[in-house]
Each structure stands twice: as structure tokens, then as C-alpha cells.
Write a protein that holds these residues in place. Structure first.
Motif, PDB file in Angstrom:
ATOM      1  N   GLN A 115      22.192   7.569  19.196  1.00 17.85           N
ATOM      2  CA  GLN A 115      20.987   8.308  18.834  1.00 17.85           C
ATOM      3  C   GLN A 115      20.125   7.409  17.950  1.00 17.85           C
ATOM      4  O   GLN A 115      20.638   6.689  17.098  1.00 17.85           O
ATOM      5  N   VAL A 116      18.814   7.449  18.170  1.00 16.73           N
ATOM      6  CA  VAL A 116      17.883   6.583  17.458  1.00 16.73           C
ATOM      7  C   VAL A 116      16.834   7.434  16.749  1.00 16.73           C
ATOM      8  O   VAL A 116      16.325   8.402  17.325  1.00 16.73           O
ATOM      9  N   ARG A 117      16.515   7.082  15.513  1.00 14.00           N
ATOM     10  CA  ARG A 117      15.439   7.707  14.742  1.00 14.00           C
ATOM     11  C   ARG A 117      14.467   6.619  14.314  1.00 14.00           C
ATOM     12  O   ARG A 117      14.890   5.573  13.839  1.00 14.00           O
ATOM     13  N   LYS A 118      13.184   6.880  14.489  1.00 15.87           N
ATOM     14  CA  LYS A 118      12.144   5.990  13.976  1.00 15.87           C
ATOM     15  C   LYS A 118      11.261   6.841  13.082  1.00 15.87           C
ATOM     16  O   LYS A 118      10.961   7.984  13.417  1.00 15.87           O
ATOM     17  N   TYR A 119      10.845   6.297  11.953  1.00 17.31           N
ATOM     18  CA  TYR A 119      10.058   7.082  11.013  1.00 17.31           C
ATOM     19  C   TYR A 119       8.998   6.220  10.348  1.00 17.31           C
ATOM     20  O   TYR A 119       9.092   4.992  10.311  1.00 17.31           O
ATOM     21  N   ALA A 120       7.979   6.895   9.827  1.00 22.88           N
ATOM     22  CA  ALA A 120       6.915   6.237   9.082  1.00 22.88           C
ATOM     23  C   ALA A 120       6.371   7.233   8.076  1.00 22.88           C
ATOM     24  O   ALA A 120       6.320   8.437   8.342  1.00 22.88           O
TER      25      ALA A 120
ATOM     26  N   GLY B 182       1.402  11.468   5.285  1.00 24.30           N
ATOM     27  CA  GLY B 182       2.671  12.180   5.355  1.00 24.30           C
ATOM     28  C   GLY B 182       3.760  11.425   6.085  1.00 24.30           C
ATOM     29  O   GLY B 182       3.685  10.215   6.288  1.00 24.30           O
ATOM     30  N   PHE B 183       4.743  12.175   6.503  1.00 19.15           N
ATOM     31  CA  PHE B 183       5.952  11.636   7.135  1.00 19.15           C
ATOM     32  C   PHE B 183       5.954  11.985   8.616  1.00 19.15           C
ATOM     33  O   PHE B 183       5.652  13.110   8.996  1.00 19.15           O
ATOM     34  N   ARG B 184       6.266  11.008   9.455  1.00 19.95           N
ATOM     35  CA  ARG B 184       6.362  11.227  10.901  1.00 19.95           C
ATOM     36  C   ARG B 184       7.704  10.685  11.378  1.00 19.95           C
ATOM     37  O   ARG B 184       8.189   9.684  10.872  1.00 19.95           O
ATOM     38  N   VAL B 185       8.274  11.371  12.354  1.00 24.78           N
ATOM     39  CA  VAL B 185       9.565  10.932  12.875  1.00 24.78           C
ATOM     40  C   VAL B 185       9.590  11.092  14.390  1.00 24.78           C
ATOM     41  O   VAL B 185       8.969  12.008  14.943  1.00 24.78           O
TER      42      VAL B 185
ATOM     43  N   LEU C 262       0.818  -1.218   0.000  1.00 27.66           N
ATOM     44  CA  LEU C 262       0.000   0.000   0.000  1.00 27.66           C
ATOM     45  C   LEU C 262       0.848   1.263   0.000  1.00 27.66           C
ATOM     46  O   LEU C 262       0.324   2.370   0.045  1.00 27.66           O
ATOM     47  N   GLY C 263       2.169   1.110  -0.025  1.00 23.34           N
ATOM     48  CA  GLY C 263       3.059   2.261  -0.055  1.00 23.34           C
ATOM     49  C   GLY C 263       3.434   2.801   1.302  1.00 23.34           C
ATOM     50  O   GLY C 263       4.056   3.854   1.411  1.00 23.34           O
ATOM     51  N   ARG C 264       3.065   2.101   2.364  1.00 18.08           N
ATOM     52  CA  ARG C 264       3.425   2.538   3.714  1.00 18.08           C
ATOM     53  C   ARG C 264       4.853   2.111   4.014  1.00 18.08           C
ATOM     54  O   ARG C 264       5.197   0.943   3.865  1.00 18.08           O
ATOM     55  N   THR C 265       5.667   3.074   4.432  1.00 17.93           N
ATOM     56  CA  THR C 265       7.076   2.822   4.715  1.00 17.93           C
ATOM     57  C   THR C 265       7.355   3.124   6.179  1.00 17.93           C
ATOM     58  O   THR C 265       6.877   4.121   6.710  1.00 17.93           O
ATOM     59  N   SER C 266       8.118   2.278   6.821  1.00 11.19           N
ATOM     60  CA  SER C 266       8.527   2.536   8.197  1.00 11.19           C
ATOM     61  C   SER C 266       9.937   1.999   8.396  1.00 11.19           C
ATOM     62  O   SER C 266      10.385   1.115   7.677  1.00 11.19           O
ATOM     63  N   GLY C 267      10.606   2.581   9.363  1.00 16.19           N
ATOM     64  CA  GLY C 267      11.952   2.110   9.623  1.00 16.19           C
ATOM     65  C   GLY C 267      12.579   2.814  10.796  1.00 16.19           C
ATOM     66  O   GLY C 267      11.952   3.629  11.470  1.00 16.19           O
ATOM     67  N   SER C 268      13.822   2.491  11.010  1.00 14.01           N
ATOM     68  CA  SER C 268      14.577   3.126  12.085  1.00 14.01           C
ATOM     69  C   SER C 268      16.056   3.034  11.762  1.00 14.01           C
ATOM     70  O   SER C 268      16.484   2.184  10.979  1.00 14.01           O
ATOM     71  N   PHE C 269      16.797   3.933  12.351  1.00 17.12           N
ATOM     72  CA  PHE C 269      18.242   3.828  12.283  1.00 17.12           C
ATOM     73  C   PHE C 269      18.820   4.388  13.563  1.00 17.12           C
ATOM     74  O   PHE C 269      18.196   5.166  14.276  1.00 17.12           O
ATOM     75  N   ALA C 270      20.008   3.944  13.867  1.00 14.41           N
ATOM     76  CA  ALA C 270      20.699   4.376  15.075  1.00 14.41           C
ATOM     77  C   ALA C 270      22.166   4.558  14.726  1.00 14.41           C
ATOM     78  O   ALA C 270      22.698   3.894  13.840  1.00 14.41           O
ATOM     79  N   TYR C 271      22.786   5.484  15.421  1.00 17.58           N
ATOM     80  CA  TYR C 271      24.192   5.769  15.168  1.00 17.58           C
ATOM     81  C   TYR C 271      24.825   6.315  16.437  1.00 17.58           C
ATOM     82  O   TYR C 271      24.136   6.760  17.353  1.00 17.58           O
ATOM     83  N   VAL C 272      26.130   6.295  16.464  1.00 19.76           N
ATOM     84  CA  VAL C 272      26.876   6.867  17.584  1.00 19.76           C
ATOM     85  C   VAL C 272      27.242   8.291  17.192  1.00 19.76           C
ATOM     86  O   VAL C 272      27.886   8.524  16.171  1.00 19.76           O
ATOM     87  N   ASP C 273      26.794   9.270  17.998  1.00 19.78           N
ATOM     88  CA  ASP C 273      27.069  10.679  17.676  1.00 19.78           C
ATOM     89  C   ASP C 273      28.496  11.060  18.101  1.00 19.78           C
ATOM     90  O   ASP C 273      29.208  10.248  18.705  1.00 19.78           O
ATOM     91  N   PRO C 274      28.943  12.273  17.774  1.00 15.07           N
ATOM     92  CA  PRO C 274      30.316  12.675  18.104  1.00 15.07           C
ATOM     93  C   PRO C 274      30.650  12.634  19.595  1.00 15.07           C
ATOM     94  O   PRO C 274      31.815  12.510  19.967  1.00 15.07           O
ATOM     95  N   GLU C 275      29.635  12.727  20.459  1.00 18.94           N
ATOM     96  CA  GLU C 275      29.878  12.640  21.903  1.00 18.94           C
ATOM     97  C   GLU C 275      29.940  11.203  22.404  1.00 18.94           C
ATOM     98  O   GLU C 275      30.142  10.954  23.578  1.00 18.94           O
ATOM     99  N   GLY C 276      29.702  10.238  21.502  1.00 17.93           N
ATOM    100  CA  GLY C 276      29.746   8.831  21.896  1.00 17.93           C
ATOM    101  C   GLY C 276      28.409   8.274  22.353  1.00 17.93           C
ATOM    102  O   GLY C 276      28.335   7.128  22.795  1.00 17.93           O
ATOM    103  N   ASP C 277      27.322   9.071  22.250  1.00 18.65           N
ATOM    104  CA  ASP C 277      25.992   8.608  22.635  1.00 18.65           C
ATOM    105  C   ASP C 277      25.296   7.964  21.441  1.00 18.65           C
ATOM    106  O   ASP C 277      25.468   8.396  20.302  1.00 18.65           O
TER     107      ASP C 277
END
Length: 109
Positions: free
Chosen positions: A57-62, A68-71, A40-55
Motif C-alpha cells: 500500500q502506498v500513501r503520498k501526501y503534501a 492544507g493537507f492532501r493525500v 516556505l513550509g511546504r511538506t511532501s512525502g510518501s510511504f509504503a508498507y506491506v498490509d496484512p494481506e501481503g499487498d
């Protein structure tokens, strides 16, 4: 979860069909990502990375047609007063438009 202290040990995957559905991802090392799209064209996902401070960070989106787009993110900041004002004005305009669409006899002054 991503890590700078652990050497890259991970993998990746990908699957796709004739209906346009897919899923893919990779994991291990300093970042990871997963995404899925249905027929149906619905997209969802997530990604995570280590930021410059070493923490981590997580993003989830749909995203979907018509909605529309939500994050959501672990490090999003609060809206500035100017952004909050514009969002409020937009929400009011949207409500007026819905009222007008539902009642063609309404007249704005």
C-alpha cells in the motif's frame, strides 16, 4: 518497494539546514518512507508498507500553509453518502463566502 520475502537490505538518510528545510527517508524491508520540507513550509512525502494481506500500500501526501493537507492512497475507499453530502454542503458554503468577500453589496435571503 517494501517486501516481506526479501530480507531487510536498505538504508536511511537525513539532511537539514538552518532555514528549516529537511529531507529524510528510509527504505528496505516491509516499509519505506521519504519526506521533504522546503523553506516556505511546504511538506511532501510518501510511504509504503506491506498490509496484512501481503499487498503493498502506498500513501503520498503534501501540506502547505494556506492550502492544507492532501493525500492520495492506493487503498482509499469511496465516500459514504453522508460524507459526500457534507463535502458538497461545505463546497457550496465556501463558494458563497468567496462571493461575499468579493462583493460586499450581496445580501443573502
Amino acid at each position: 518497494m517494501p517486501s516481506l520475502s526479501v530480507p531487510h537490505v536498505g538504508g536511511q538518510f537525513h539532511a537539514q539546514d538552518e532555514a528549516g528545510q529537511y529531507t529524510f527517508g528510509h527504505y528496505g524491508g516491509p516499509n519505506t518512507r521519504v519526506e521533504t520540507r522546503d523553506s516556505l513550509g511546504r511538506t511532501s512525502g510518501s510511504f509504503a508498507y506491506v498490509d496484512p494481506e501481503g499487498d503493498v500500500q502506498v500513501r503520498k501526501y503534501a501540506a502547505a500553509p494556506g492550502s492544507g493537507f492532501r493525500v492520495a492512497a492506493s487503498d482509499l475507499v469511496e465516500d459514504t453518502p453522508a460524507v459526500a453530502q457534507v463535502k458538497s454542503a461545505h463546497a457550496r458554503a465556501h463558494e458563497v463566502a468567496k462571493l461575499l468577500a468579493g462583493n460586499s453589496a450581496v445580501t443573502l435571503v
